[in-house]
Design a protein around this motif. Structure first.
Motif, PDB file in Angstrom:
ATOM      1  N   PRO A 192      25.855 -11.446   4.456  1.00 42.91           N
ATOM      2  CA  PRO A 192      25.733 -10.123   5.081  1.00 42.91           C
ATOM      3  C   PRO A 192      26.358  -9.006   4.246  1.00 42.91           C
ATOM      4  CG  PRO A 192      26.433 -11.744   6.702  1.00 42.91           C
ATOM      5  CD  PRO A 192      26.505 -12.408   5.363  1.00 42.91           C
TER       6      PRO A 192
ATOM      7  N   ILE B 127      23.052  -5.999  10.161  1.00 39.26           N
ATOM      8  CA  ILE B 127      23.755  -6.628   9.041  1.00 39.26           C
ATOM      9  C   ILE B 127      25.266  -6.551   9.240  1.00 39.26           C
ATOM     10  CG2 ILE B 127      24.273  -6.410   6.577  1.00 39.26           C
ATOM     11  CD1 ILE B 127      21.358  -5.592   6.145  1.00 39.26           C
TER      12      ILE B 127
ATOM     13  N   LEU C 212      23.930  -8.195   1.544  1.00 41.16           N
ATOM     14  CA  LEU C 212      22.779  -7.505   2.132  1.00 41.16           C
ATOM     15  C   LEU C 212      23.129  -6.064   2.495  1.00 41.16           C
ATOM     16  CD1 LEU C 212      21.371 -10.366   4.388  1.00 41.16           C
ATOM     17  CD2 LEU C 212      20.285  -9.403   2.350  1.00 41.16           C
ATOM     18  N   TRP C 213      24.343  -5.862   2.988  1.00 38.17           N
ATOM     19  CA  TRP C 213      24.753  -4.491   3.309  1.00 38.17           C
ATOM     20  C   TRP C 213      24.854  -3.648   2.035  1.00 38.17           C
ATOM     21  CZ3 TRP C 213      29.213  -1.700   1.977  1.00 38.17           C
ATOM     22  CH2 TRP C 213      29.311  -0.440   2.578  1.00 38.17           C
TER      23      TRP C 213
ATOM     24  N   ALA D  52      15.849  -8.755   6.096  1.00 38.63           N
ATOM     25  CA  ALA D  52      17.239  -8.738   5.627  1.00 38.63           C
ATOM     26  C   ALA D  52      18.207  -8.855   6.797  1.00 38.63           C
ATOM     27  CB  ALA D  52      17.510  -7.458   4.840  1.00 38.63           C
ATOM     28  N   ALA D  53      17.902  -8.152   7.885  1.00 38.50           N
ATOM     29  CA  ALA D  53      18.776  -8.198   9.057  1.00 38.50           C
ATOM     30  C   ALA D  53      18.807  -9.599   9.665  1.00 38.50           C
ATOM     31  CB  ALA D  53      18.305  -7.183  10.094  1.00 38.50           C
TER      32      ALA D  53
ATOM     33  N   ARG E 195      21.021  -1.670   9.274  1.00 39.06           N
ATOM     34  CA  ARG E 195      22.438  -1.587   8.895  1.00 39.06           C
ATOM     35  C   ARG E 195      23.343  -2.101  10.011  1.00 39.06           C
ATOM     36  NH1 ARG E 195      22.374   4.497   6.598  1.00 39.06           N
ATOM     37  NH2 ARG E 195      24.636   4.254   6.322  1.00 39.06           N
TER      38      ARG E 195
ATOM     39  N   ALA F   4      20.824 -11.975   7.558  1.00 39.91           N
ATOM     40  CA  ALA F   4      22.268 -11.763   7.709  1.00 39.91           C
ATOM     41  C   ALA F   4      22.825 -12.624   8.839  1.00 39.91           C
ATOM     42  CB  ALA F   4      22.549 -10.287   7.984  1.00 39.91           C
TER      43      ALA F   4
END
Length: 305
Positions: free
Chosen positions: A31, A49, A34-35, A13-14, A46, A17
């Motif tokens: 992003p 992202i 995703l956050w 996920a990061a 976190r 982003a």
């Protein structure tokens, strides 16, 4: 402080982003989504992202600075060009070369900006520490405290970017809209600022495009009528009055149209600065109405996530 994922931590996920910068015009929404999905994840995810979100939101500011510098350089070159080369054909040829070179530089610097984000994605996919030049360490310093995410700063940062989205025009509306819809009533501070930003941005876009439409349906036909009346007019005085009146009307509409976004941008800039400094901010009239509608007496980021 070094911030790297542990061996069990997923970085997909990061990395995504950062990589979403390749989506033209609307990549900054990724992003944010995703956050909203991973806001309970580890500090590394976190942080990555959020810094990707801020970096992509700042891209429009990067464009504006480049365009301003390009315009200044072209004006200076043209002034020098006129003084050194009296022939119009030579001036035009040199101006065309200057436009080509400056355009290539503009494109090249944009590719560098995008390339930085792509390299960030590669680093994150590899599980390495990564922070963007200048902004990364600044975000990390405020976001990560004693190895944990500071939820108050995290919320303020996202709220500030909701307001900043005005600079992206119509596509920027997705930021406060998605924040408002997907956050719901979980955190009133973020919901309030998302709704504030959404209302002010929607109003700005509607007003701006309404004025453009008015310019097209009023000013242009007015000029055509004036030209027709001048041809039929018997006196020079009448012609001058008609021309002057039409120019004043068109000029007023045009000036007002192109001042709309800069004027509202001032309020947005103030909002971003105050939010990042942990100070309250309500847009004139709109803020109080929204707060009253939400039945809020005090809106603060210091509330449970």
């Amino acid at each position: 402080m070094t911030l790297t994922p542990d061996s069990k931590q997923k970085t997909g996920a990061a990395g995504l982003a950062h990589l979403s910068i390749l989506i033209p015009g609307i990549g900054f929404v990724v992003p944010l989504l995703l956050w909203l999905r991973h806001r309970k994840d580890t500090p590394y995810v976190r942080f990555q992202i959020l810094q990707a979100f801020v970096f992509q939101m700042m891209q429009v500011l990067f464009w504006q600075v480049l365009l301003l510098l390009q315009a200044i350089i072209l004006i200076l070159l043209q002034v020098i060009n006129v003084n050194l080369h009296p022939h119009l054909s030579t001036q035009q040829a040199l101006l065309l070369k200057a436009l080509t070179v400056s355009g290539a530089i503009f494109l090249g610097l944009n590719l560098v900006y995008i390339g930085i984000a792509v390299w960030g994605a590669v680093m994150v996919f590899m599980g390495k520490e990564w922070s963007y030049p200048w902004i990364g360490k600044r975000i990390q310093k405020s976001l990560i405290v004693d190895g944990q995410v500071n939820p108050h700063f995290e919320t303020r940062l996202v709220a500030a970017m909701n307001h900043f989205a005005l600079f992206y025009g119509i596509s920027g509306l997705f930021v406060p809209f998605l924040t408002w819809i997907l956050r719901g009533k979980e955190r009133q501070y973020l919901t309030y600022h998302a709704l504030q930003a959404l209302v002010i941005q929607a109003f700005t876009m509607v007003l701006y495009h309404a004025l453009l439409l008015l310019q097209a349906v009023v000013a242009i036909p007015l000029m055509m009528v004036v030209i027709s009346m001048i041809n039929q007019s018997g006196t020079m005085i009448q012609s001058k009055i008609l021309v002057f009146g039409s120019l004043i009307t068109s000029g007023f509409l045009l000036t007002f149209t192109f001042l709309v976004i800069p004027v509202f941008a001032v309020f947005v800039t103030i909002a971003v600065i105050r939010i990042l400094k942990n100070k309250p901010y309500d847009y004139p009239i709109i803020g109080k109405k929204i707060k009253k509608q939400m039945k809020l007496a005090l809106v603060s980021p210091v509330e449970p996530a």
